[in-house]
Scaffold this motif. Structure first.
Motif: not given
Length: 328
Positions: A80-99
């Motif tokens: 589903a494209g869900d890589l979880g939530l970032s700790i350093g940028f919580f609660p931003v999704p990891v997929s959003e940071i990578v993209l």
């Protein structure tokens, strides 16, 4: 072996390798010491309810469920494209940071990798064909350039072109304060800030392509079939391109594919030195912040990119060298 059968075997092999990479990416964080949820609660002390830890742990896939259940949830989340939530940028999704980081890395490192490969292989063929002439005087300079540590190259260029001459900005991907958009002010700022990192990457990498391609071309030029082509009176350009360069470039294709795969990982030293917001700099921040979910997502994307690049290299090999389809 037919071309289709050969390609099918390769695809099946890389699908297995991709599955292994996904599985290792799932297991490593769970086998590592430490608890990312406890780390997050510690960082957000006073801003998060400790009673919400179970919900946070579930969002990270760290529950008391059996390992195979966690693994299935992990695979369905990835699908589903869900890589979880970032700790350093919580609660931003990891997929959003990578993209958000990928376009910067692909735009800078990807384009410069292609340019350095084209310049390096082209110049390598020319130097091999003109061996024994004055062009051989370039070899010591190219060898020296290839031996210079990359970070020294970047720091020297920053010192000369940015600090002393003031021609280029020292850091960032665009002028601070600008709002990203497709207007010319923002685009021109991105291009201006990208010139110095691009020059650094090209200068640090093209010499290796030149030396590699020249050595391989010189070896191929000594083969009997090249001598026969010259004896038949074929045009020099045809002999050089169709007989020598086409066969000499085969080892470089693998190296180029690996370089393209590494593009997704970014050139960490470049992005850290220039404070460039690509994947490499994001990975550097994730390591500093002990952001395990973000590191896990970045490692996964980088691994899959390298696997895909190797598959592309094998496909290209089929068309460049039919011998790769032979069994045994």
């Amino acid at each position: 072996m037919s071309r289709l059968k050969y390609l099918l075997r390769k695809v099946m092999l890389y699908v297995f390798i991709a599955w292994a990479a996904l599985t290792m990416n799932f297991l490593i964080p769970r086998l590592m010491p430490g608890d990312p949820v406890a780390l997050l609660v510690e960082r957000l002390s006073g801003r998060i309810d400790p009673a919400a830890m179970d919900a946070i742990a579930e969002s990270y896939g760290l529950t008391d469920a059996p390992l195979h259940v966690q693994y299935w949830d992990y695979l369905t989340s990835l699908a589903a494209g869900d890589l979880g939530l970032s700790i350093g940028f919580f609660p931003v999704p990891v997929s959003e940071i990578v993209l958000g980081a990928l376009p910067w890395t692909i735009g800078l490192v990807g384009i410069t990798t292609v340019i350095s490969f084209l310049i390096g292989t082209g110049l390598g063929v020319v130097l091999a064909w003109r061996r024994g002439s004055r062009t051989d005087h370039l070899l010591p300079a190219l060898t020296f350039l290839n031996a210079v540590p990359y970070f020294w190259m970047a720091l020297i260029l920053v010192l000369i072109l940015s600090v002393n001459l003031g021609w280029f900005p020292v850091s960032h991907a665009y002028e601070p304060g600008l709002v990203p958009g497709w207007d010319w002010e923002f685009i021109s700022s991105v291009l201006y800030h990208g010139i110095l990192p691009a020059i650094t990457i090209i200068l640090a990498s093209f010499a290796g392509w030149v030396l590699s391609m020249r050595n391989m071309t010189v070896t191929v030029l000594g083969e009997d079939y090249v001598t026969m082509a010259e004896a038949k009176g074929l045009p020099k350009r045809m002999v050089l391109v169709n007989y020598a360069a086409r066969n000499a470039i085969l080892p470089s294709v693998t190296g180029f594919a690996l370089s393209l795969g590494a593009v997704v990982g970014g050139s960490m030293l470049t992005e850290v030195i220039f404070n460039y917001p690509g994947v490499g700099y994001t990975l550097f921040e994730a390591v500093q912040n002990q952001d395990f979910p973000l590191m896990q997502g970045l490692f996964l994307i980088i691994s899959l990119a390298v696997i895909a690049a190797n598959l592309v290299a094998d496909v290209v090999y089929v068309f460049l060298d039919p011998r790769t389809r032979q069994e045994g």
